[in-house]
Scaffold this motif. Structure first.
Motif, PDB file in Angstrom:
ATOM      1  N   PHE A 150       3.729   7.251   2.962  1.00  0.00           N
ATOM      2  CA  PHE A 150       3.962   6.042   3.750  1.00  0.00           C
ATOM      3  C   PHE A 150       3.702   4.809   2.895  1.00  0.00           C
ATOM      4  CE2 PHE A 150       4.664   7.868   7.813  1.00  0.00           C
ATOM      5  CZ  PHE A 150       3.808   8.950   7.949  1.00  0.00           C
ATOM      6  N   GLY A 153      -8.893   8.455  10.800  1.00  0.00           N
ATOM      7  CA  GLY A 153      -9.437   9.678  11.327  1.00  0.00           C
ATOM      8  C   GLY A 153      -8.425  10.800  11.176  1.00  0.00           C
ATOM      9  N   ALA A 154      -8.828  11.989  11.555  1.00  0.00           N
ATOM     10  CA  ALA A 154      -7.974  13.167  11.364  1.00  0.00           C
ATOM     11  C   ALA A 154      -6.823  13.239  12.352  1.00  0.00           C
ATOM     12  CB  ALA A 154      -8.816  14.433  11.453  1.00  0.00           C
ATOM     13  N   GLY A 187       7.318   7.525  11.787  1.00  0.00           N
ATOM     14  CA  GLY A 187       6.219   6.941  11.040  1.00  0.00           C
ATOM     15  C   GLY A 187       5.099   6.469  11.949  1.00  0.00           C
ATOM     16  N   LEU A 188       4.182   5.718  11.368  1.00  0.00           N
ATOM     17  CA  LEU A 188       3.023   5.218  12.094  1.00  0.00           C
ATOM     18  C   LEU A 188       3.352   3.873  12.736  1.00  0.00           C
ATOM     19  CD1 LEU A 188       0.424   5.981   9.325  1.00  0.00           C
ATOM     20  CD2 LEU A 188       0.650   7.206  11.473  1.00  0.00           C
ATOM     21  N   GLN A 207      -1.680  -4.012   8.794  1.00  0.00           N
ATOM     22  CA  GLN A 207      -0.761  -3.302   7.914  1.00  0.00           C
ATOM     23  C   GLN A 207       0.355  -2.695   8.748  1.00  0.00           C
ATOM     24  OE1 GLN A 207      -2.707  -0.660   5.086  1.00  0.00           O
ATOM     25  NE2 GLN A 207      -4.442  -2.054   4.926  1.00  0.00           N
ATOM     26  N   TYR A 233       0.177   5.329   1.189  1.00  0.00           N
ATOM     27  CA  TYR A 233      -0.672   6.348   1.792  1.00  0.00           C
ATOM     28  C   TYR A 233       0.105   7.658   1.758  1.00  0.00           C
ATOM     29  CZ  TYR A 233      -3.425   2.537   3.902  1.00  0.00           C
ATOM     30  OH  TYR A 233      -4.212   1.416   4.121  1.00  0.00           O
ATOM     31  N   PHE A 245      -5.416   7.116   1.925  1.00  0.00           N
ATOM     32  CA  PHE A 245      -5.085   5.961   1.100  1.00  0.00           C
ATOM     33  C   PHE A 245      -4.848   6.392  -0.350  1.00  0.00           C
ATOM     34  CE2 PHE A 245      -5.230   1.764  -0.599  1.00  0.00           C
ATOM     35  CZ  PHE A 245      -6.056   1.791  -1.714  1.00  0.00           C
ATOM     36  N   TYR A 248       0.836  -1.195   0.000  1.00  0.00           N
ATOM     37  CA  TYR A 248       0.000   0.000   0.000  1.00  0.00           C
ATOM     38  C   TYR A 248       0.873   1.248   0.000  1.00  0.00           C
ATOM     39  CZ  TYR A 248      -2.882  -3.621   2.229  1.00  0.00           C
ATOM     40  OH  TYR A 248      -3.529  -4.802   2.539  1.00  0.00           O
ATOM     41  N   PHE A 306       3.620  -0.169   8.753  1.00  0.00           N
ATOM     42  CA  PHE A 306       4.016   1.029   8.022  1.00  0.00           C
ATOM     43  C   PHE A 306       5.514   1.279   8.129  1.00  0.00           C
ATOM     44  CE2 PHE A 306       0.158   3.318   6.748  1.00  0.00           C
ATOM     45  CZ  PHE A 306      -0.795   2.508   7.321  1.00  0.00           C
ATOM     46  N   GLY A 307       6.047   1.858   7.063  1.00  0.00           N
ATOM     47  CA  GLY A 307       7.397   2.377   7.111  1.00  0.00           C
ATOM     48  C   GLY A 307       7.424   3.747   7.768  1.00  0.00           C
ATOM     49  N   ALA A 308       8.629   4.288   7.916  1.00  0.00           N
ATOM     50  CA  ALA A 308       8.801   5.583   8.596  1.00  0.00           C
ATOM     51  C   ALA A 308       8.423   6.753   7.696  1.00  0.00           C
ATOM     52  CB  ALA A 308      10.232   5.735   9.089  1.00  0.00           C
ATOM     53  N   GLN A 353       0.249  11.776   3.660  1.00  0.00           N
ATOM     54  CA  GLN A 353      -0.225  12.669   4.708  1.00  0.00           C
ATOM     55  C   GLN A 353       0.295  14.059   4.393  1.00  0.00           C
ATOM     56  OE1 GLN A 353       1.426  12.031   8.634  1.00  0.00           O
ATOM     57  NE2 GLN A 353      -0.405  12.801   9.630  1.00  0.00           N
ATOM     58  N   TYR A 362      -3.175   3.823  15.756  1.00  0.00           N
ATOM     59  CA  TYR A 362      -1.766   3.995  15.421  1.00  0.00           C
ATOM     60  C   TYR A 362      -1.252   5.231  16.142  1.00  0.00           C
ATOM     61  CZ  TYR A 362      -1.846   0.581  11.559  1.00  0.00           C
ATOM     62  OH  TYR A 362      -1.928  -0.573  10.808  1.00  0.00           O
ATOM     63  N   LYS A 407      -5.090  14.464   7.515  1.00  0.00           N
ATOM     64  CA  LYS A 407      -5.172  13.057   7.858  1.00  0.00           C
ATOM     65  C   LYS A 407      -4.414  12.202   6.854  1.00  0.00           C
ATOM     66  CE  LYS A 407      -9.692  12.611   7.705  1.00  0.00           C
ATOM     67  NZ  LYS A 407     -11.023  11.939   7.764  1.00  0.00           N
ATOM     68  N   VAL A 408      -4.115  11.000   7.271  1.00  0.00           N
ATOM     69  CA  VAL A 408      -3.471  10.027   6.400  1.00  0.00           C
ATOM     70  C   VAL A 408      -4.512   9.528   5.384  1.00  0.00           C
ATOM     71  CG1 VAL A 408      -2.298   7.803   6.314  1.00  0.00           C
ATOM     72  CG2 VAL A 408      -1.902   9.339   8.242  1.00  0.00           C
TER      73      VAL A 408
END
Lengths: 114, 113
Positions: free
Chosen positions: A91, B104-105, B43-44, A103, A35, A45, A33, A105-107, A37, B36, A42-43
């Motif tokens: 991301f 979400g935000a 990152g997340l 999922q 994404y 997709f 995936y 996530f990378g940094a 930001q 998260y 917000k993050v």
């Protein structure tokens, strides 16, 4: 612990230039995936990828964007002609896609378009 | 379509005080829920998840969240926060499998001494 790695951590480019953001997903994962930001937002997709093809993409993912898995380990996001509004943190994430998968996530890669 | 609402954009709190970060979701199908955390310039990271089973889920660093189907909520709580908990917290939902996450935000938690 296995992790998703992204390079570079920060990419600066001029408007109109092409950029390629790189990701190495977790080795036994099959679903990938992207994404993004935008600062303060917000993050969102962008796209999901499985079995060498896009499985879903958002409205953001227009013709300027493409994804590729060029070999057995890398997963890339290409932006053909960058715009100022493409400036964001991007991301990469991966999952094994089995049942209730998670999922990871990378940094992230911070893309700055000047 | 799925959506996730985090009602508070910022939550300031003093160290050792309790905190609750609110998250509501809307979905017409089965949903999996996640929190998260994003520390400054990082990152997340997955904090905790609800996939099935017990509606109360816990993380290793003292956070917990409760899935409430009737209220379509998945609020995050911690009874006593530390300075190191200062971060942005994102609630996310997925309909499972390989499906995308809807975020979400975000709520910025600021813990003050």
């Amino acid at each position: 612990e296995p992790e998703v790695t992204q390079t570079p951590s920060h990419q600066v480019t001029q408007m109109g230039q092409e950029v390629i953001l790189r990701c190495v997903p977790i080795s036994n994962h099959l679903y990938f995936y992207w994404y993004r930001q935008i600062l303060g937002q917000k993050v969102e997709f962008l796209v999901s990828f499985y079995n060498n093809e896009i499985s879903e993409k958002s409205e953001i993912f227009d013709d300027q964007f493409s994804v590729e898995r060029p070999d057995g380990s890398n997963f890339t996001l290409k932006i053909r002609s960058t715009k100022l509004e493409d400036s964001a943190m991007y991301f990469c994430a991966s999952s094994d896609g089995q049942g209730m998968s998670i999922q990871y996530f990378g940094a992230g890669t911070r893309l700055s378009v000047l | 379509a799925q959506s996730v609402t985090q009602l508070d954009s910022q939550v300031p709190v003093f160290e050792e005080a309790p905190v609750e970060l609110r998250c509501n979701y809307s979905s017409s199908v089965s949903v999996y829920l996640f929190w998260y955390v994003q520390y400054p310039n990082q990152g997340l990271q997955l904090l905790l998840k609800y996939l099935s089973g017990s509606t109360l889920v816990e993380s290793i660093n003292g956070f917990e969240a409760e899935f409430n189907k009737s209220q379509t909520s998945f609020h995050l709580r911690k009874p006593s926060v530390h300075i190191s908990d200062t971060a942005e917290y994102f609630c996310a939902a997925s309909s499972g499998g390989y499906n995308k996450l809807i975020f979400g935000a975000g709520t910025r938690l600021a813990v003050h001494p």
